[in-house]
Design a protein around this motif. Sequence first.
Motif, short mmCIF file in Angstrom:
data_model
loop_
_atom_site.label_atom_id
_atom_site.label_comp_id
_atom_site.label_asym_id
_atom_site.label_seq_id
_atom_site.Cartn_x
_atom_site.Cartn_y
_atom_site.Cartn_z
N PRO A 7 0.83 -1.21 0.00
CA PRO A 7 0.00 0.00 0.00
C PRO A 7 0.86 1.26 0.00
CG PRO A 7 -0.79 -1.57 1.63
CD PRO A 7 0.51 -2.09 1.13
N PRO A 8 0.66 2.14 -0.94
CA PRO A 8 1.44 3.39 -0.97
C PRO A 8 0.97 4.37 0.09
CG PRO A 8 -0.22 3.43 -2.69
CD PRO A 8 -0.32 2.07 -2.05
N SER A 9 1.84 5.24 0.49
CA SER A 9 1.44 6.31 1.38
C SER A 9 0.58 7.32 0.63
CB SER A 9 2.68 7.03 1.95
OG SER A 9 3.48 6.12 2.69
N VAL A 10 -0.29 7.98 1.36
CA VAL A 10 -1.14 8.98 0.74
C VAL A 10 -0.27 10.07 0.12
CG1 VAL A 10 -2.86 10.77 1.17
CG2 VAL A 10 -3.06 8.55 2.29
N GLY A 11 -0.56 10.41 -1.12
CA GLY A 11 0.22 11.41 -1.84
C GLY A 11 1.23 10.81 -2.80
N GLU A 12 1.45 9.48 -2.74
CA GLU A 12 2.41 8.83 -3.62
C GLU A 12 1.82 8.39 -4.95
OE1 GLU A 12 4.31 5.59 -1.68
OE2 GLU A 12 5.44 6.85 -0.28
N GLY A 13 0.53 8.64 -5.17
CA GLY A 13 -0.11 8.20 -6.40
C GLY A 13 0.53 8.80 -7.64
N TRP A 52 -5.59 1.14 -8.46
CA TRP A 52 -4.54 0.92 -9.45
C TRP A 52 -5.15 0.35 -10.72
CZ3 TRP A 52 -3.44 -3.76 -11.75
CH2 TRP A 52 -3.94 -4.90 -11.12
N GLN A 53 -4.41 0.57 -11.81
CA GLN A 53 -4.81 0.03 -13.10
C GLN A 53 -3.57 -0.06 -13.97
OE1 GLN A 53 -8.12 2.03 -15.02
NE2 GLN A 53 -7.35 1.54 -17.06
N GLY A 54 -3.44 -1.14 -14.72
CA GLY A 54 -2.26 -1.22 -15.59
C GLY A 54 -2.16 -2.50 -16.39
N GLU A 55 -1.43 -2.41 -17.48
CA GLU A 55 -0.99 -3.54 -18.29
C GLU A 55 0.49 -3.28 -18.55
OE1 GLU A 55 -2.84 -6.14 -19.23
OE2 GLU A 55 -4.78 -5.36 -18.52
N MET A 64 -6.97 -4.35 -12.80
CA MET A 64 -7.23 -3.20 -11.94
C MET A 64 -7.66 -3.69 -10.57
SD MET A 64 -10.94 -1.93 -13.41
CE MET A 64 -10.29 -1.85 -15.08
N GLY A 65 -7.67 -2.75 -9.62
CA GLY A 65 -8.13 -3.10 -8.29
C GLY A 65 -8.13 -1.89 -7.39
N TYR A 66 -8.64 -2.06 -6.19
CA TYR A 66 -8.59 -0.99 -5.20
C TYR A 66 -8.42 -1.62 -3.83
CZ TYR A 66 -13.39 -1.85 -3.56
OH TYR A 66 -14.53 -2.41 -3.04
N ALA A 67 -8.01 -0.80 -2.88
CA ALA A 67 -7.88 -1.22 -1.50
C ALA A 67 -8.28 -0.06 -0.61
CB ALA A 67 -6.45 -1.65 -1.19
N SER A 68 -8.98 -0.36 0.46
CA SER A 68 -9.28 0.65 1.47
C SER A 68 -9.21 0.00 2.84
CB SER A 68 -10.67 1.26 1.24
OG SER A 68 -11.70 0.30 1.43
N ASP A 94 -11.32 -3.39 2.84
CA ASP A 94 -12.00 -3.87 1.63
C ASP A 94 -10.98 -3.84 0.51
OD1 ASP A 94 -15.17 -3.85 2.09
OD2 ASP A 94 -14.29 -2.16 3.17
N TYR A 95 -10.83 -4.96 -0.20
CA TYR A 95 -9.91 -5.03 -1.33
C TYR A 95 -10.65 -5.63 -2.52
CZ TYR A 95 -5.46 -4.02 1.05
OH TYR A 95 -4.42 -3.40 1.71
N SER A 96 -10.33 -5.15 -3.70
CA SER A 96 -10.87 -5.77 -4.91
C SER A 96 -9.73 -6.04 -5.89
CB SER A 96 -11.92 -4.88 -5.57
OG SER A 96 -11.31 -3.90 -6.38
N LEU A 97 -9.96 -7.04 -6.72
CA LEU A 97 -9.00 -7.38 -7.77
C LEU A 97 -9.77 -7.88 -8.97
CD1 LEU A 97 -6.07 -7.90 -8.78
CD2 LEU A 97 -6.25 -10.18 -7.74
N SER A 98 -9.36 -7.41 -10.14
CA SER A 98 -9.86 -7.94 -11.39
C SER A 98 -8.67 -8.04 -12.32
CB SER A 98 -10.96 -7.05 -11.98
OG SER A 98 -11.42 -7.56 -13.21
N GLY A 99 -7.94 -9.14 -12.21
CA GLY A 99 -6.72 -9.27 -13.01
C GLY A 99 -5.69 -10.13 -12.32
N ARG A 100 -4.40 -9.78 -12.56
CA ARG A 100 -3.28 -10.60 -12.08
C ARG A 100 -2.09 -9.71 -11.77
NH1 ARG A 100 -1.37 -16.19 -13.27
NH2 ARG A 100 0.91 -16.24 -13.19
#
Length: 307
Positions: free
Chosen positions: A62-68, A89-92, A104-108, A125-131
């Motif tokens: 998990p990145p620190s806030v502001g590192e996006g 996050w999102q990427g290929e 892609m995915g998210y974490a909170s 809460d975490y989500s993932l759609s990918g690898r």
Amino acid sequence: MSGDVGEADVVPTPWIYPADEPDPEEALAAPEREEAIEAALDAALELDPAAIRDLYEVLLPPPSVGEGDPTGCPLLLTYDYGTAKAFYWQGECTDSLGTTFSGMGYASWFEKAQFDDGVLADGFDYSLSGRIEAADGTWLEGAGVISSYYAEGPDTHGFGRAIDGVYQAGGPRAPDNVWLTSARRPSLRVDGWTYRPTQGTNLTLTGGLSGLDGFPGGVTAVSFEAFTMRSATAASPCPSEPGGLASIRGPSGAWVDVSFHGLTDEAPKPDPEACDGCGDSFYRGAAAGPTCVDPSSFLDWEGDEPW
């Protein structure tokens, strides 16, 4: 219109076409229904979203806030909500460390979040759609959402876990965990609480589970709707029987629905005369006899949680 055109017979298209295979002939037997529900309850109390979250964080700390970085690999956005933090996050792509991202995915996550009645909660809460795959070959892939929380009130300790989706993992740092093998296919949430003054306990299940080795007689899935178990020390007027609905899918694909007579949050005052430990079963709209489940063993845990 002119010409010698005769009137043709018009045959309506049927609304329902006949099935290619005959209907299932009979319901699962009561012992198989009961064993399937109890196997699903055992598995529900083994839900382990933290194992998925922990590997997720190994591969994508998990990145620190502001590192996006919206131009980086992967695209990364961070958020600060005070007691809660989040990132998306999102990427290929493959980053500078050799980690490959696809999807892609998210974490909170939240700590000491304030709710009504003086309740403080921690959770994620975490989500993932990918690898995601690291350079050493450790990988995680899946499609779904996981969550967990713990809540502290003046007299109660609340908790919940959920896995909605299928996850797989491999490589040298992947844990040996059944929820990371894709064998079990859950869309299941478990919430509960302990009332500390009396050690009264409550569990509520919503959703379903398939792919469980412990299912008997060719059963392929069990689902729950407001399925509630509450002990006498938690002021249940019907502690010997669950409330809500459990459904069991047999090998033919047909379901047996079991309506239990215990309490639920929506119906907290069950009929005492109906509390005999057995629910009413229905198969293809017809009564199929009682299905009996004893909730006591699932409510007898030491401490604040059953995990």
